[in-house]
Design a protein around this motif. Structure first.
Motif, PDB file in Angstrom:
ATOM      1  N   VAL A   5      -2.196  -7.656  -7.740  1.00  0.00           N
ATOM      2  CA  VAL A   5      -2.720  -6.311  -7.933  1.00  0.00           C
ATOM      3  C   VAL A   5      -4.203  -6.403  -8.271  1.00  0.00           C
ATOM      4  N   SER A   6      -5.028  -5.694  -7.536  1.00  0.00           N
ATOM      5  CA  SER A   6      -6.455  -5.639  -7.846  1.00  0.00           C
ATOM      6  C   SER A   6      -6.669  -4.720  -9.030  1.00  0.00           C
ATOM      7  N   LEU A   7      -7.316  -5.248 -10.049  1.00  0.00           N
ATOM      8  CA  LEU A   7      -7.647  -4.473 -11.241  1.00  0.00           C
ATOM      9  C   LEU A   7      -9.100  -4.738 -11.597  1.00  0.00           C
ATOM     10  N   PRO A   8      -9.730  -3.798 -12.282  1.00  0.00           N
ATOM     11  CA  PRO A   8     -11.092  -4.066 -12.733  1.00  0.00           C
ATOM     12  C   PRO A   8     -11.112  -5.280 -13.657  1.00  0.00           C
ATOM     13  N   GLY A   9     -12.187  -6.031 -13.621  1.00  0.00           N
ATOM     14  CA  GLY A   9     -12.314  -7.208 -14.462  1.00  0.00           C
ATOM     15  C   GLY A   9     -12.169  -6.868 -15.930  1.00  0.00           C
ATOM     16  N   PHE A  41     -17.150  -7.555  -5.359  1.00  0.00           N
ATOM     17  CA  PHE A  41     -16.198  -6.450  -5.338  1.00  0.00           C
ATOM     18  C   PHE A  41     -15.948  -5.937  -6.752  1.00  0.00           C
ATOM     19  N   ASP A  42     -15.832  -6.855  -7.722  1.00  0.00           N
ATOM     20  CA  ASP A  42     -15.659  -6.427  -9.117  1.00  0.00           C
ATOM     21  C   ASP A  42     -16.812  -5.541  -9.561  1.00  0.00           C
ATOM     22  N   LEU A  43     -18.025  -5.900  -9.182  1.00  0.00           N
ATOM     23  CA  LEU A  43     -19.176  -5.070  -9.523  1.00  0.00           C
ATOM     24  C   LEU A  43     -19.117  -3.718  -8.828  1.00  0.00           C
ATOM     25  N   MET A  44     -18.629  -3.714  -7.591  1.00  0.00           N
ATOM     26  CA  MET A  44     -18.510  -2.455  -6.865  1.00  0.00           C
ATOM     27  C   MET A  44     -17.434  -1.567  -7.479  1.00  0.00           C
ATOM     28  N   VAL A  45     -16.360  -2.171  -7.966  1.00  0.00           N
ATOM     29  CA  VAL A  45     -15.317  -1.392  -8.647  1.00  0.00           C
ATOM     30  C   VAL A  45     -15.902  -0.730  -9.876  1.00  0.00           C
ATOM     31  N   ILE A  46     -16.694  -1.484 -10.610  1.00  0.00           N
ATOM     32  CA  ILE A  46     -17.332  -0.919 -11.802  1.00  0.00           C
ATOM     33  C   ILE A  46     -18.257   0.226 -11.402  1.00  0.00           C
ATOM     34  N   PHE A 109      -6.069   5.564  -9.811  1.00  0.00           N
ATOM     35  CA  PHE A 109      -7.211   4.686  -9.579  1.00  0.00           C
ATOM     36  C   PHE A 109      -6.741   3.315  -9.093  1.00  0.00           C
ATOM     37  N   VAL A 110      -5.706   2.755  -9.731  1.00  0.00           N
ATOM     38  CA  VAL A 110      -5.179   1.450  -9.315  1.00  0.00           C
ATOM     39  C   VAL A 110      -4.522   1.561  -7.941  1.00  0.00           C
ATOM     40  N   VAL A 111      -3.847   2.665  -7.672  1.00  0.00           N
ATOM     41  CA  VAL A 111      -3.251   2.902  -6.356  1.00  0.00           C
ATOM     42  C   VAL A 111      -4.343   2.912  -5.292  1.00  0.00           C
ATOM     43  N   TRP A 112      -5.429   3.626  -5.559  1.00  0.00           N
ATOM     44  CA  TRP A 112      -6.555   3.697  -4.631  1.00  0.00           C
ATOM     45  C   TRP A 112      -7.189   2.322  -4.430  1.00  0.00           C
ATOM     46  N   LEU A 113      -7.346   1.583  -5.522  1.00  0.00           N
ATOM     47  CA  LEU A 113      -7.976   0.269  -5.468  1.00  0.00           C
ATOM     48  C   LEU A 113      -7.164  -0.721  -4.649  1.00  0.00           C
ATOM     49  N   ASN A 114      -5.840  -0.580  -4.653  1.00  0.00           N
ATOM     50  CA  ASN A 114      -4.972  -1.518  -3.952  1.00  0.00           C
ATOM     51  C   ASN A 114      -4.509  -1.024  -2.591  1.00  0.00           C
ATOM     52  N   GLY A 115      -4.855   0.193  -2.218  1.00  0.00           N
ATOM     53  CA  GLY A 115      -4.464   0.719  -0.916  1.00  0.00           C
ATOM     54  C   GLY A 115      -2.998   1.072  -0.817  1.00  0.00           C
TER      55      GLY A 115
END
Length: 153
Positions: A5-9, A41-46, A109-115
């Motif tokens: 799961v992609s999550l913010p750092g 990508f982590d920076l872009m998520v932020i 937000f997590v749903v959007w981040l992970n598609g």
């Protein structure tokens, strides 16, 4: 449980990203290696949300994950019916209009981040939020204005 799961750092290590630079690097700063792209990508998520929004989403999302995991329910991605049960529990136990709404926003937000497929607009998720807004809504309680005598120190 959340390995893929992609999550913010910092969401899972107990640290915040207050020290992270604002904004994404330029294309010329990106190294062609995968680790460099992951860091970018982590920076872009932020940068995709306000710096105050991401820390506000962390706890509600992790509480949802804990609630689902302790019941043996799927976490990544969660099932809308299970999220509905969590929102009903949250609304009944917290008894305020924003708890369920913030939980859905953080999950979305997590749903959007992970598609993952979005389900925040489904009635299963909207009914507890709308019911809480009607049951616990009211005029916003604001602090009374400061009188001049309060400002004298």
């Amino acid at each position: 449980m959340l390995q893929d799961v992609s999550l913010p750092g910092g969401w899972l290590v107990g640290t915040t990203r207050d020290d992270a630079p604002v904004g994404a690097p330029s294309v010329w700063d990106l190294d062609p290696e995968r680790d460099a792209f992951d860091k970018a990508f982590d920076l872009m998520v932020i940068g995709a949300r306000s710096l105050r929004t991401l820390p506000a989403y962390r706890a509600p999302f992790l509480k949802l994950v804990l609630w689902l995991a302790t019941r043996g329910l799927p976490v990544a991605p969660p099932v809308p019916a299970n999220v509905k049960q969590y929102l009903v529990f949250l609304t009944a136990s917290r008894r305020n209009k924003s708890a369920a709404d913030v939980a859905v926003r953080s999950l979305q937000f997590v749903v959007w981040l992970n598609g993952w497929p979005s389900f925040a607009a489904l009635s299963e998720c909207r009914v507890p939020i709308d019911a809480a807004a009607r049951a616990f809504g009211g005029p916003t309680k604001k602090a009374s204005p400061a009188d001049p005598w309060m400002l004298v120190a």
